[in-house]
Design an enzyme around this catalytic site. Structure first.
Site, PDB file in Angstrom:
ATOM      1  N   GLU A 212       0.837  -1.369   0.027  1.00  0.00           N
ATOM      2  CA  GLU A 212      -0.122   0.032   0.098  1.00  0.00           C
ATOM      3  C   GLU A 212       0.763   1.312  -0.070  1.00  0.00           C
ATOM      4  O   GLU A 212       1.789   1.265   0.764  1.00  0.00           O
ATOM      5  CB  GLU A 212      -0.894   0.037   1.261  1.00  0.00           C
ATOM      6  CG  GLU A 212      -1.855   1.261   1.120  1.00  0.00           C
ATOM      7  CD  GLU A 212      -3.005   1.621   2.135  1.00  0.00           C
ATOM      8  OE1 GLU A 212      -3.781   2.480   2.216  1.00  0.00           O
ATOM      9  OE2 GLU A 212      -2.853   0.468   3.256  1.00  0.00           O
TER      10      GLU A 212
ATOM     11  N   GLU B  44       4.923   5.069   3.719  1.00  0.00           N
ATOM     12  CA  GLU B  44       4.447   6.377   4.337  1.00  0.00           C
ATOM     13  C   GLU B  44       5.758   6.872   4.645  1.00  0.00           C
ATOM     14  O   GLU B  44       6.363   6.423   5.532  1.00  0.00           O
ATOM     15  CB  GLU B  44       3.144   6.064   5.358  1.00  0.00           C
ATOM     16  CG  GLU B  44       2.815   7.374   5.962  1.00  0.00           C
ATOM     17  CD  GLU B  44       2.166   8.249   4.919  1.00  0.00           C
ATOM     18  OE1 GLU B  44       2.902   9.202   4.415  1.00  0.00           O
ATOM     19  OE2 GLU B  44       1.011   7.843   4.360  1.00  0.00           O
TER      20      GLU B  44
ATOM     21  N   ASP C 253      10.159   7.415   0.154  1.00  0.00           N
ATOM     22  CA  ASP C 253       9.266   7.606  -1.149  1.00  0.00           C
ATOM     23  C   ASP C 253       9.065   6.464  -1.708  1.00  0.00           C
ATOM     24  O   ASP C 253       9.906   5.444  -1.832  1.00  0.00           O
ATOM     25  CB  ASP C 253      10.072   8.540  -2.168  1.00  0.00           C
ATOM     26  CG  ASP C 253       9.437   8.736  -3.319  1.00  0.00           C
ATOM     27  OD1 ASP C 253       8.118   8.855  -3.462  1.00  0.00           O
ATOM     28  OD2 ASP C 253      10.218   8.577  -4.491  1.00  0.00           O
TER      29      ASP C 253
ATOM     30  N   ASP D 146      -3.595  12.634  -3.171  1.00  0.00           N
ATOM     31  CA  ASP D 146      -3.941  13.722  -3.293  1.00  0.00           C
ATOM     32  C   ASP D 146      -4.332  13.988  -4.606  1.00  0.00           C
ATOM     33  O   ASP D 146      -3.632  13.763  -5.613  1.00  0.00           O
ATOM     34  CB  ASP D 146      -2.560  14.532  -2.941  1.00  0.00           C
ATOM     35  CG  ASP D 146      -2.816  16.077  -2.574  1.00  0.00           C
ATOM     36  OD1 ASP D 146      -3.758  16.587  -3.523  1.00  0.00           O
ATOM     37  OD2 ASP D 146      -2.302  16.733  -1.942  1.00  0.00           O
TER      38      ASP D 146
ATOM     39  N   LYS E 106      -6.113  21.599  -9.051  1.00  0.00           N
ATOM     40  CA  LYS E 106      -5.828  22.764  -9.654  1.00  0.00           C
ATOM     41  C   LYS E 106      -5.089  22.187 -11.051  1.00  0.00           C
ATOM     42  O   LYS E 106      -4.415  21.174 -11.052  1.00  0.00           O
ATOM     43  CB  LYS E 106      -5.118  23.840  -9.241  1.00  0.00           C
ATOM     44  CG  LYS E 106      -5.746  24.618  -8.107  1.00  0.00           C
ATOM     45  CD  LYS E 106      -4.811  25.701  -7.525  1.00  0.00           C
ATOM     46  CE  LYS E 106      -5.527  26.370  -6.494  1.00  0.00           C
ATOM     47  NZ  LYS E 106      -4.685  27.525  -6.018  1.00  0.00           N
TER      48      LYS E 106
ATOM     49  N   LYS F 126     -12.865   6.347   9.126  1.00  0.00           N
ATOM     50  CA  LYS F 126     -13.624   7.444   9.622  1.00  0.00           C
ATOM     51  C   LYS F 126     -13.823   8.609   8.762  1.00  0.00           C
ATOM     52  O   LYS F 126     -15.042   9.091   8.489  1.00  0.00           O
ATOM     53  CB  LYS F 126     -12.822   7.737  11.083  1.00  0.00           C
ATOM     54  CG  LYS F 126     -12.937   6.961  12.060  1.00  0.00           C
ATOM     55  CD  LYS F 126     -12.229   7.450  13.152  1.00  0.00           C
ATOM     56  CE  LYS F 126     -12.306   6.324  14.370  1.00  0.00           C
ATOM     57  NZ  LYS F 126     -11.330   6.992  15.693  1.00  0.00           N
TER      58      LYS F 126
ATOM     59  N   GLU G 177     -14.119   8.297   5.729  1.00  0.00           N
ATOM     60  CA  GLU G 177     -14.872   8.161   4.493  1.00  0.00           C
ATOM     61  C   GLU G 177     -16.420   7.885   5.022  1.00  0.00           C
ATOM     62  O   GLU G 177     -17.417   8.486   4.631  1.00  0.00           O
ATOM     63  CB  GLU G 177     -14.833   6.602   3.897  1.00  0.00           C
ATOM     64  CG  GLU G 177     -15.554   5.973   2.724  1.00  0.00           C
ATOM     65  CD  GLU G 177     -15.250   4.852   2.267  1.00  0.00           C
ATOM     66  OE1 GLU G 177     -15.910   4.451   1.263  1.00  0.00           O
ATOM     67  OE2 GLU G 177     -13.949   4.490   2.499  1.00  0.00           O
TER      68      GLU G 177
END
Length: 240
Positions: free
Chosen positions: A70, A95, A122, A145, A149, A219, A221
């Site tokens: 993940e 992470e 990374d 993320d 924009k 939570k 979601e």
């Protein structure tokens, strides 16, 4: 999440160079007592180093088992739930947010889990350097993320190059499972993945799949559902 920053060259007037896309944006955060315990006691046991050659996960876990990686597990709640529910499977989380890594490791220690390991660097580097080709059964990318924009779309982790990198690491039949709570990003991911070579969309209509039972509901979601927000899941299978 992804990050792609521009750095000027040393000579004025010359084109600005672009750094490679990363899988994260570094965020500061305070550490709780439990998170610090996780780092202090869990890091030596469960955090893997970034290496120049693929890790031997059979040796790391002491067995051969289906493996899921993940990217960006956040505070680790979903990853902990999946690992606890499926002790016959191995899980690898990536992470960089220290409080999140600490929270996950504290959970691993508290629950006594043996089937979960962590990289705190990374994810793109982890995939390129530490994961052998054709070795993963699943790769999970939940709520990355979306970089709303248009001028920031280049920072999104889901790009053709990312799709190809993931495909090289999945076994044939392995699945890239993505989820987002922003519909335009789901549409964008579909645009990228539906034309990515070597994949088959598991949705018969070429769109999103119903929420899979194996993805825990967070939570965040649940709060979004109460507010009428949707979540879109995408599953793409490596076919060659």
């Amino acid at each position: 999440m992804t990050d792609s920053q521009e750095t000027p060259t040393s000579n004025e007037g010359e084109p600005r160079q672009h750094r490679a896309i990363k899988s994260f944006v570094m965020r500061a955060g305070r550490m709780t007592e439990g998170q610090q315990r996780g780092l202090d006691q869990g890091k030596p046991l469960f955090v893997l180093p970034l290496t120049d050659e693929p890790a031997d996960f059979d040796q790391v876990f002491g067995r051969t088992a289906p493996r899921t990686l993940e990217i960006g597990f956040g505070m680790g709640h979903s990853l902990l739930e999946m690992a606890a529910a499926s002790p016959e499977l191995d899980f690898i989380g990536v992470e960089v947010h220290r409080p999140g890594v600490g929270a996950l490791l504290n959970g691993v220690l508290t629950q006594g889990l043996k089937n979960l390991r962590v990289y705190d660097c990374d994810a793109i580097e982890v995939l390129k350097q530490c994961v052998a080709d054709n070795s993963l059964d699943r790769l999970l990318l939940f709520f990355p993320d979306p970089w709303h924009k248009a001028r920031h779309h280049k920072r999104r982790i889901v790009q053709p190059a990312f799709a190809e990198l993931v495909r090289s690491k999945l076994k044939v039949g392995g699945v890239l499972h993505m989820a987002t709570d922003w519909e335009p990003y789901a549409e964008y991911m579909l645009e990228v993945m539906n034309v990515a070579p070597g994949y088959r969309n598991q949705a018969a209509d070429g769109g999103c799949v119903p929420r899979p039972a194996e993805r825990p509901v967070t939570k965040f979601e649940r709060r979004g559902e109460r507010l009428g927000h949707g979540v879109w899941d995408l599953k793409f299978e490596k076919v060659d």
